[in-house]
Design a protein around this motif. Structure first.
Motif, PDB file in Angstrom:
ATOM      1  N   SER A  32      45.299  24.149 -29.158  1.00 37.45           N
ATOM      2  CA  SER A  32      44.608  22.892 -28.875  1.00 37.45           C
ATOM      3  C   SER A  32      43.099  23.103 -28.794  1.00 37.45           C
ATOM      4  N   VAL A  33      42.674  24.230 -28.233  1.00 34.26           N
ATOM      5  CA  VAL A  33      41.243  24.519 -28.154  1.00 34.26           C
ATOM      6  C   VAL A  33      40.672  24.726 -29.552  1.00 34.26           C
ATOM      7  N   TYR A  36      40.181  21.381 -31.074  1.00 30.75           N
ATOM      8  CA  TYR A  36      38.990  20.738 -30.503  1.00 30.75           C
ATOM      9  C   TYR A  36      37.726  21.285 -31.160  1.00 30.75           C
ATOM     10  N   SER A  40      35.115  19.236 -33.422  1.00 27.38           N
ATOM     11  CA  SER A  40      33.709  19.224 -32.996  1.00 27.38           C
ATOM     12  C   SER A  40      32.793  19.749 -34.086  1.00 27.38           C
ATOM     13  N   ALA A 160      41.318  15.403 -24.536  1.00 24.69           N
ATOM     14  CA  ALA A 160      40.899  15.845 -25.867  1.00 24.69           C
ATOM     15  C   ALA A 160      39.608  15.155 -26.287  1.00 24.69           C
ATOM     16  N   SER A 163      36.684  16.582 -24.309  1.00 27.38           N
ATOM     17  CA  SER A 163      36.451  17.973 -24.711  1.00 27.38           C
ATOM     18  C   SER A 163      35.720  18.028 -26.047  1.00 27.38           C
ATOM     19  N   VAL A 164      36.155  17.216 -26.985  1.00 28.88           N
ATOM     20  CA  VAL A 164      35.505  17.187 -28.299  1.00 28.88           C
ATOM     21  C   VAL A 164      34.068  16.689 -28.158  1.00 28.88           C
ATOM     22  N   SER A 168      30.970  19.009 -29.138  1.00 31.46           N
ATOM     23  CA  SER A 168      30.107  18.464 -30.191  1.00 31.46           C
ATOM     24  C   SER A 168      28.666  18.350 -29.722  1.00 31.46           C
TER      25      SER A 168
END
Length: 194
Positions: A32-33, A36, A40, A160, A163-164, A168
């Protein structure tokens, strides 16, 4: 070939396979990271011209340029989503025009016709359905489970999304951060030919 060389080769191969397996397991755990970071990176690549425009043309500082670029990107994304809302509302309106009583009457007519047909074959539908105790087999815990899955999906989406946005922001703020992270993967011989 002596036995010591053979044993070292086998051990090296085993350690290599174990290392590859552990590395793949690690990538699986942080997938998942990685997603992301990839999203980004795409956002920062598309937003980089906007940031340059705000820095050079409007003479804004880095943080304000990045915030404005991200607001434009997120606003465009929400605007794209909002384009589909009238379509969904129209479909909901069309469903509300559905005559439920007529539909229920048609279903009852079909049920009566099927029951008559089966009775002519000496199959009694109502007694057969009562024998199965259909209402006792309904899983009523599915309703709270469904609501919990919707709420957890919303929570996952919000984590999510933020986090993005966070990743970014820093990719856009320091343009060389993303470039340097890609250059780590490229061998030195390829870098010197650039």
């Amino acid at each position: 070939m002596n036995s010591k060389t053979l044993a070292n080769g086998i051990l090296r191969a085993i350690f290599t396979l174990v290392f590859i397996a552990l590395f793949l397991y690690f990538l699986y755990q942080i997938q998942s990271v990685i997603v992301y970071i990839v999203i980004s990176a795409v956002i920062s690549l598309t937003g980089s011209p906007l940031v340059q425009l705000f820095r050079n043309r409007f003479k804004l500082n880095d943080s304000l340029s990045v915030v404005l670029a991200m607001l434009l990107i997120v606003g465009s994304l929400f605007g794209l989503i909002l384009l589909f809302i009238p379509l969904v509302i129209e479909q909901g309106h069309n469903l509300s025009l559905l005559n439920i009583e007529k539909l229920q009457g048609n279903l009852n007519n079909v049920y009566v016709d099927v029951a008559r047909y089966l009775e002519s074959r000496h199959i009694y539908l109502e007694s057969s359905l009562q024998d199965y105790h259909l209402l006792s087999k309904i899983n009523y815990s599915a309703i709270p489970d469904f609501l919990n899955s919707i709420l957890s999906g919303f929570g996952t989406f919000s984590i999510a999304f933020f986090s993005v946005l966070f990743i970014s922001f820093f990719f856009l703020k320091d343009r060389r951060l993303l470039e340097n992270s890609f250059m780590i993967v490229i061998p030195e011989t390829k870098k010197s030919s650039r």
